[in-house]
Design an enzyme around this catalytic site. Structure first.
Site, PDB file in Angstrom:
ATOM      1  N   GLU A 251      40.181 -15.473 -31.106  1.00 48.66           N
ATOM      2  CA  GLU A 251      39.304 -14.708 -30.210  1.00 48.66           C
ATOM      3  C   GLU A 251      37.956 -14.683 -30.890  1.00 48.66           C
ATOM      4  OE1 GLU A 251      36.880 -12.287 -29.003  1.00 48.66           O
ATOM      5  OE2 GLU A 251      38.166 -10.667 -29.729  1.00 48.66           O
ATOM      6  N   GLU A 388      24.835 -16.285 -30.030  1.00 52.52           N
ATOM      7  CA  GLU A 388      25.291 -14.904 -30.078  1.00 52.52           C
ATOM      8  C   GLU A 388      24.501 -14.145 -31.148  1.00 52.52           C
ATOM      9  OE1 GLU A 388      29.569 -12.715 -29.919  1.00 52.52           O
ATOM     10  OE2 GLU A 388      29.294 -14.131 -31.568  1.00 52.52           O
TER      11      GLU A 388
END
Length: 481
Positions: A251, A388
């Site tokens: 993840e 990000e």
């Protein structure tokens, strides 16, 4: 800045059902990001500690895998109940080592972990483990020894996903939590220690990722690795595990879009923008699923900028133990440096600063604080759009209709989360390549599967899907004369 909290005992590791000193003598300092002061230290685990923990887990595998699902579920419910009983202390600890405002830490950081363990208990009981196909009996059985590596931004929630999922599935686990925000995890270990589970079912080895994490991934008895963290670190984990031909669940990061369709009236448009900003700044932007790309109709860009600038001004930054504070610090000096670097680069590349900037909020010279920052009028290939940031930084993009909005939303290597607002939001949501898409501000559903596409990784956590990664399939063919 003040805040009272009671530190847990962090002097030892939990291996083979017992607290025991680490094999090494080094310690890792834990800092309060709001004060920059050291508040605790934890053992710097070694390869010998990892080896002891993994072998304890391997010894526990035949015992724990034979425990009926109802009993495994009962253990997860007991953990959930005890975490809930200690919730106030845990919220104080998360506020102290992560910096999330105390007003939210109880409901978000601790509340989610309580819910996660309870939901995984339900999953263990409701799962169908056996069926007959032809002449075969097909069973889903525990995958084996699980190595779990968790991040600092949700130090209990992400641990619950992996530890709870593994225990519910019947797989012993060795946990390597983040060394940056470990305090609540030591409380969780104390909770599990009090359950009297078979020795080795749960093991905690703290330490640096490069040493403890890689030793865990490479250990010969580890059958499966579940990792949450950055995309780069996840690629490293997958590469190491592939060398041993072992599966992983990853993840990873996100650069998630929030699409505002043009059928929103002025009130709904403003409400949606405020909703996105509030959700994305909840943990000082330190969420892989934060909706950090806001995609608005081109002709409403000026209005969107004005609304977001005003909304950002309502986020009071400061002491996270202050009930009136909505924005705490980022977690560390390194993280502050990284976030400020993204902001400075975006400015250098010509992005318009709607509000914020690289400096600290007024009056906050101590602590790892970053002003909430919104960029606009940016190129689609610019770093601030594609990378990000993991901080309180949003970027506004534009679209020229629904089809264009979908194209802009999907123009990313990531695919973890998204949001769509408008009358036709649900139909548009199915067109976006993301693991979870919220419609009109529905928010995170802890009973739904969580995970992503592309650079956001693979595998799913939480809800009824929360034990699937920790199971594998075995078939036994019956002989018929």
């Amino acid at each position: 800045m003040t805040g009272t909290f009671t530190l847990p005992d962090t002097s030892a590791l939990f291996i083979g059902g017992k607290w025991r000193p680490g094999a090494g003598i080094e310690r890792i300092a834990v800092r309060n990001p709001a004060t920059e002061q050291v508040i605790a230290d934890i053992p710097a685990g070694t390869e010998d500690d990892v080896d002891a923990a993994c072998r304890a887990a391997a010894d526990a595998l035949p015992v724990w895998s034979a425990v009926p699902p109802a009993e495994r579920a009962a253990a997860c419910r007991a953990i959930s109940a005890e975490l809930d009983a200690r919730a106030e202390d845990l919220a104080d600890l998360v506020t102290a080592d992560l910096g999330m405002p105390r007003a939210f830490a109880r409901s978000v950081q601790v509340g989610l972990a309580v819910t996660d363990f309870a939901n995984l208990a339900d999953a263990a009981e409701q799962h169908v483990y056996e069926r007959e196909i032809g002449t075969s009996v097909v069973r889903e059985v525990p995958v084996g020894v699980v190595g779990a590596i968790t991040p600092w931004n949700f130090p209990l929630h992400q641990v619950a996903a992996k530890v709870g999922g593994a225990l519910a599935a019947g797989a012993p686990v060795v946990l390597k939590p983040s060394q940056v925000t470990p305090l609540g995890v030591f409380v969780l270990a104390d909770v599990i220690a009090g359950l009297g589970l078979p020795p080795g079912v749960f093991n905690l080895v703290s330490g640096a990722g490069a040493k403890v994490g890689e030793a865990l991934v490479l250990h010969p008895v580890v059958d499966f690795v579940s990792f949450t963290g950055s995309t780069g670190a996840g690629a490293r984990v997958a590469t190491l595990a592939a060398g041993r031909v072992r599966p992983t669940a990853l993840e990873l990061g996100g650069k998630s879009p929030a699409v505002l369709l043009d059928d929103l009236d002025d009130s709904a448009f403003e409400k949606a923008l405020r909703r996105v900003m509030a959700g994305s700044l909840l943990n000082s932007g330190q969420m892989c699923s934060a909706l950090t790309r806001i995609i608005v109709p081109e002709h409403r860009l000026d209005t969107a900028e004005q609304i977001l600038a005003a909304a950002a001004g309502r986020f009071r930054a400061g002491d996270p133990f202050d009930p009136g504070v909505r924005l705490g610090p980022v977690v560390s000096e390194a993280q502050r440096t990284s976030v400020r670097g993204h902001i400075e680069r975006a400015i250098a590349e010509g992005a318009r600063v709607v509000t914020g900037g690289p400096g600290a909020p007024d009056g906050l010279d101590t602590g790892y604080f970053v002003r909430p920052t919104v960029f606009s009028r940016v190129e689609r290939n610019s770093a601030i759009v594609r990378e990000e940031v993991f901080g309180p930084v949003l970027v506004v993009q534009t679209h020229r209709g629904t089809d264009d909005a979908v194209a802009v939303a999907n123009d990313t290597g990531y695919g973890l989360a998204a949001g769509v607002f408008g009358a036709d939001a649900e139909a548009v949501a199915w067109r976006i390549r993301a693991g979870q898409v919220e419609v009109n501000g529905a928010g995170f559903d802890p009973a739904a599967p969580f995970g992503g596409f592309g650079d956001s990784g693979y595998g799913r956590e939480f809800g009824g899907w929360g034990i699937d990664d920790f199971l594998t399939t075995q078939a036994v063919q019956r002989w018929s004369p």
